[in-house]
Write a protein that holds these residues in place. Structure first.
Motif, PDB file in Angstrom:
ATOM      1  N   GLY A 176       0.836  -1.194   0.000  1.00 55.13           N
ATOM      2  CA  GLY A 176       0.000   0.000   0.000  1.00 55.13           C
ATOM      3  C   GLY A 176       0.865   1.236   0.000  1.00 55.13           C
ATOM      4  O   GLY A 176       0.674   2.146   0.821  1.00 55.13           O
ATOM      5  N   THR A 177       1.789   1.330  -0.931  1.00 47.95           N
ATOM      6  CA  THR A 177       2.827   2.363  -0.907  1.00 47.95           C
ATOM      7  C   THR A 177       2.301   3.766  -1.188  1.00 47.95           C
ATOM      8  O   THR A 177       2.977   4.752  -0.887  1.00 47.95           O
ATOM      9  N   GLY A 178       1.102   3.909  -1.774  1.00 47.74           N
ATOM     10  CA  GLY A 178       0.543   5.223  -2.036  1.00 47.74           C
ATOM     11  C   GLY A 178       1.382   6.019  -3.013  1.00 47.74           C
ATOM     12  O   GLY A 178       1.715   5.544  -4.108  1.00 47.74           O
ATOM     13  N   THR A 179       1.778   7.219  -2.627  1.00 53.51           N
ATOM     14  CA  THR A 179       2.586   8.075  -3.496  1.00 53.51           C
ATOM     15  C   THR A 179       4.053   7.666  -3.510  1.00 53.51           C
ATOM     16  O   THR A 179       4.852   8.271  -4.231  1.00 53.51           O
ATOM     17  N   GLY A 180       4.436   6.691  -2.714  1.00 58.76           N
ATOM     18  CA  GLY A 180       5.794   6.180  -2.739  1.00 58.76           C
ATOM     19  C   GLY A 180       6.808   6.991  -1.964  1.00 58.76           C
ATOM     20  O   GLY A 180       8.020   6.785  -2.106  1.00 58.76           O
ATOM     21  N   LEU A 181       6.343   7.894  -1.113  1.00 58.84           N
ATOM     22  CA  LEU A 181       7.277   8.757  -0.391  1.00 58.84           C
ATOM     23  C   LEU A 181       8.129   7.971   0.600  1.00 58.84           C
ATOM     24  O   LEU A 181       9.323   8.242   0.757  1.00 58.84           O
ATOM     25  N   TRP A 182       7.521   7.007   1.276  1.00 59.01           N
ATOM     26  CA  TRP A 182       8.293   6.207   2.242  1.00 59.01           C
ATOM     27  C   TRP A 182       9.415   5.430   1.563  1.00 59.01           C
ATOM     28  O   TRP A 182      10.567   5.489   2.001  1.00 59.01           O
ATOM     29  N   PRO A 183       9.163   4.672   0.476  1.00 57.13           N
ATOM     30  CA  PRO A 183      10.272   3.966  -0.180  1.00 57.13           C
ATOM     31  C   PRO A 183      11.354   4.890  -0.719  1.00 57.13           C
ATOM     32  O   PRO A 183      12.549   4.596  -0.604  1.00 57.13           O
ATOM     33  N   VAL A 184      10.939   6.003  -1.318  1.00 55.02           N
ATOM     34  CA  VAL A 184      11.920   6.911  -1.911  1.00 55.02           C
ATOM     35  C   VAL A 184      12.845   7.486  -0.840  1.00 55.02           C
ATOM     36  O   VAL A 184      14.072   7.523  -1.006  1.00 55.02           O
ATOM     37  N   ILE A 195      14.145  -1.538  -2.687  1.00 54.60           N
ATOM     38  CA  ILE A 195      12.849  -1.252  -2.083  1.00 54.60           C
ATOM     39  C   ILE A 195      11.773  -1.279  -3.158  1.00 54.60           C
ATOM     40  O   ILE A 195      11.852  -0.545  -4.146  1.00 54.60           O
ATOM     41  N   THR A 196      10.776  -2.114  -2.953  1.00 56.17           N
ATOM     42  CA  THR A 196       9.676  -2.276  -3.893  1.00 56.17           C
ATOM     43  C   THR A 196       8.386  -1.800  -3.242  1.00 56.17           C
ATOM     44  O   THR A 196       8.078  -2.187  -2.115  1.00 56.17           O
ATOM     45  N   GLY A 197       7.639  -0.954  -3.951  1.00 53.17           N
ATOM     46  CA  GLY A 197       6.351  -0.480  -3.463  1.00 53.17           C
ATOM     47  C   GLY A 197       5.225  -1.026  -4.320  1.00 53.17           C
ATOM     48  O   GLY A 197       5.329  -1.081  -5.539  1.00 53.17           O
ATOM     49  N   VAL A 198       4.145  -1.452  -3.666  1.00 53.01           N
ATOM     50  CA  VAL A 198       2.993  -2.027  -4.366  1.00 53.01           C
ATOM     51  C   VAL A 198       1.739  -1.278  -3.945  1.00 53.01           C
ATOM     52  O   VAL A 198       1.532  -1.015  -2.752  1.00 53.01           O
ATOM     53  N   ASP A 199       0.889  -0.927  -4.911  1.00 50.41           N
ATOM     54  CA  ASP A 199      -0.349  -0.228  -4.605  1.00 50.41           C
ATOM     55  C   ASP A 199      -1.358  -0.472  -5.717  1.00 50.41           C
ATOM     56  O   ASP A 199      -0.987  -0.799  -6.855  1.00 50.41           O
ATOM     57  N   LEU A 200      -2.631  -0.293  -5.393  1.00 54.27           N
ATOM     58  CA  LEU A 200      -3.688  -0.415  -6.389  1.00 54.27           C
ATOM     59  C   LEU A 200      -3.720   0.784  -7.338  1.00 54.27           C
ATOM     60  O   LEU A 200      -4.257   0.692  -8.439  1.00 54.27           O
ATOM     61  N   SER A 201      -3.168   1.916  -6.897  1.00 53.98           N
ATOM     62  CA  SER A 201      -3.224   3.147  -7.685  1.00 53.98           C
ATOM     63  C   SER A 201      -1.875   3.481  -8.301  1.00 53.98           C
ATOM     64  O   SER A 201      -0.844   3.423  -7.614  1.00 53.98           O
ATOM     65  N   ILE A 203       0.044   6.088  -8.768  1.00 53.53           N
ATOM     66  CA  ILE A 203       0.229   7.502  -8.420  1.00 53.53           C
ATOM     67  C   ILE A 203       1.642   7.771  -7.925  1.00 53.53           C
ATOM     68  O   ILE A 203       1.907   8.799  -7.304  1.00 53.53           O
ATOM     69  N   GLN A 204       2.569   6.873  -8.219  1.00 52.82           N
ATOM     70  CA  GLN A 204       3.940   7.043  -7.761  1.00 52.82           C
ATOM     71  C   GLN A 204       4.721   7.861  -8.784  1.00 52.82           C
ATOM     72  O   GLN A 204       4.362   7.934  -9.954  1.00 52.82           O
ATOM     73  N   PRO A 205       5.827   8.485  -8.363  1.00 50.39           N
ATOM     74  CA  PRO A 205       6.634   9.284  -9.299  1.00 50.39           C
ATOM     75  C   PRO A 205       7.358   8.408 -10.304  1.00 50.39           C
ATOM     76  O   PRO A 205       7.628   7.226 -10.044  1.00 50.39           O
ATOM     77  N   SER A 206       7.678   8.988 -11.454  1.00 55.77           N
ATOM     78  CA  SER A 206       8.399   8.259 -12.495  1.00 55.77           C
ATOM     79  C   SER A 206       9.905   8.262 -12.246  1.00 55.77           C
ATOM     80  O   SER A 206      10.589   7.298 -12.586  1.00 55.77           O
ATOM     81  N   PHE A 207      10.417   9.348 -11.671  1.00 56.39           N
ATOM     82  CA  PHE A 207      11.853   9.478 -11.451  1.00 56.39           C
ATOM     83  C   PHE A 207      12.147   9.221  -9.972  1.00 56.39           C
ATOM     84  O   PHE A 207      11.787  10.023  -9.108  1.00 56.39           O
ATOM     85  N   VAL A 208      12.792   8.104  -9.711  1.00 54.11           N
ATOM     86  CA  VAL A 208      13.046   7.670  -8.335  1.00 54.11           C
ATOM     87  C   VAL A 208      14.478   7.164  -8.239  1.00 54.11           C
ATOM     88  O   VAL A 208      15.131   6.928  -9.265  1.00 54.11           O
ATOM     89  N   PRO A 209      15.001   6.999  -7.031  1.00 52.21           N
ATOM     90  CA  PRO A 209      16.324   6.398  -6.895  1.00 52.21           C
ATOM     91  C   PRO A 209      16.393   5.046  -7.592  1.00 52.21           C
ATOM     92  O   PRO A 209      15.393   4.341  -7.710  1.00 52.21           O
TER      93      PRO A 209
END
Length: 404
Positions: A176-184, A195-201, A203-209
């Motif tokens: 349930g990573t949401g916007t992915g702020l925690w993994p980033v 770090i892998t984030g999974v969510d139904l939406s 809505i995560q950023p395209s440019f990440v570490p």
């Protein structure tokens, strides 16, 4: 033998005189420093609520900014009959997946899409599964909650003893990573971890570490990952929306060495003084009861976090530890850090109230018009600083038995 440790900050919270709500000013130096263990990296950004009036948030924090002039970001009014949006303009998900077999390396347009209900935008993949929207207002609200959580936990991203595993390049899964702020932000602190984030939406950023990747999937479905793939699995703010917690515990037990869950127990507001008693009229408490009834009708449990420690033990986890902190609602605490956390919490509720209540309240039998009428009094109650309300912010973690 299971070891259960209960750590808490459950002493009475001090508060300031409501007639002078800005007696204590939070200076920039009061933001949590960069500790060495499980903490926010120095480059982490603290998201500030845009909808809080200048005399409220910016005065309380001691930070002057032109951002205070901007109003809330509400979604554009949409008809209930608005067609589904299957455009791919929200984000681009293209992955170079070394494992290949685990997930598809790209996301179909139908998964990237959204559906609309009562002017709110929701995920299209497994539509209706999650109770809350995924529009811009909700994304901003989730980032406010992320910042609030890190501050309340003294700059820590986690409490489980997994720092050594992360430093050695461990595998992390954020459910349930949401916007992915925690993994980033975790990736900034642990560049060797994956770090892998999974969510139904989507809505995560395209440019990440480079050590972060995101997938759109339903983590309540069966998993295809190999056994014991992850060193650490993390779940935050989604437990109360799950339909089958027992099956999730069993999946995590097969896949991870350590499991950590964080949740705000919103089943009933708490108070340490007589500003809120069982007989006090309080529309916010009434709304939470209705929210619980609606989530129950949708197959979920608003008080799930209260059962988590026992459910972890029953699933076979050892060294189960529960940590409880107090999350105030509003500006009443005297402690500067709690005061700011309370402001973040109140802002996230006020900004997202319609989205939080729409689906659950309709599941409980209310019409959209009845919901909006009821929420008028709820908003007044949430903004009432004379009531010193707080909510338990609970972290539970446990580990798989050695050799398991």
């Amino acid at each position: 033998m299971d070891e259960s440790t209960y750590l808490s900050q459950m002493g009475p919270l001090s508060f300031i005189d409501a007639s002078n709500p800005f007696l204590l000013l939070v200076q920039p130096s009061s933001f949590p420093p960069h500790p060495s263990s499980g903490s926010a990296p120095a480059t982490s950004q603290y998201i500030t609520p845009s909808s809080t009036p200048e005399h409220d948030f910016w005065t309380a924090t001691g930070l002057g900014s032109s951002k205070a002039q901007t109003g809330p970001s509400f979604p554009k009014p949409l008809s209930e009959n608005t067609p589904q949006d299957f455009g791919n303009g929200d984000s681009l998900f293209e992955f170079d997946d070394p494992d290949g077999a685990d997930y598809s390396s790209s996301i179909a347009d139908s998964i990237r899409g959204h559906v609309y209900e009562c002017g709110l935008r929701y995920h299209a993949y497994h539509a209706g599964k999650y109770a809350y929207p995924n529009d811009a207002t909700e994304q901003s609200r989730e980032e406010i909650k992320h910042t609030m959580s890190v501050m309340l936990c003294d700059g820590r991203y986690f409490f489980a003893p997994v720092e050594e595993a992360l430093e050695k390049g461990g595998q992390v899964l954020d459910l349930g990573t949401g916007t992915g702020l925690w993994p980033v932000q975790l990736a900034e602190n642990y560049p060797d971890a994956v770090i892998t984030g999974v969510d139904l939406s989507p809505i995560q950023p395209s440019f990440v570490p480079e050590n972060v990747r995101f997938y759109v999937d339903d983590f309540e479905d069966e998993w295809v990952d190999p056994v014991n793939k992850y060193d650490y699995i993390h779940l935050r703010f989604a437990l109360h929306t799950l339909k089958d917690r027992k099956s999730l515990m069993q999946r995590v037990m097969r896949q991870a060495a350590t499991f950590e869950i964080q949740e705000i127990d919103v089943s009933n507001p708490s108070c340490d003084d007589d500003t809120l008693t069982p007989d006090t009229p309080y529309a916010a408490r009434d709304a939470l009861k209705l929210l619980g009834a609606g989530l129950q009708a949708m197959g979920a449990d608003i008080s799930a976090i209260q059962k988590t420690s026992q459910e972890m033990r029953e699933a076979g986890f050892e060294k189960v530890t529960e940590i409880t902190k107090k999350l105030p609602l509003g500006l009443w605490p005297a402690d500067q850090n709690l005061r700011l956390c309370g402001l973040f919490w109140r802002t996230s509720i006020m900004d997202g109230m319609t989205g939080l209540c729409s689906r659950p309240f309709q599941a409980a039998g209310l019409t959209p018009a009845e919901i909006e009428s009821f929420l008028v009094e709820v908003r007044k109650a949430v903004m009432d600083g004379s009531i010193h309300t707080y909510f338990p912010f609970i972290t539970v973690y446990g580990r798989k038995p050695f050799g398991g």
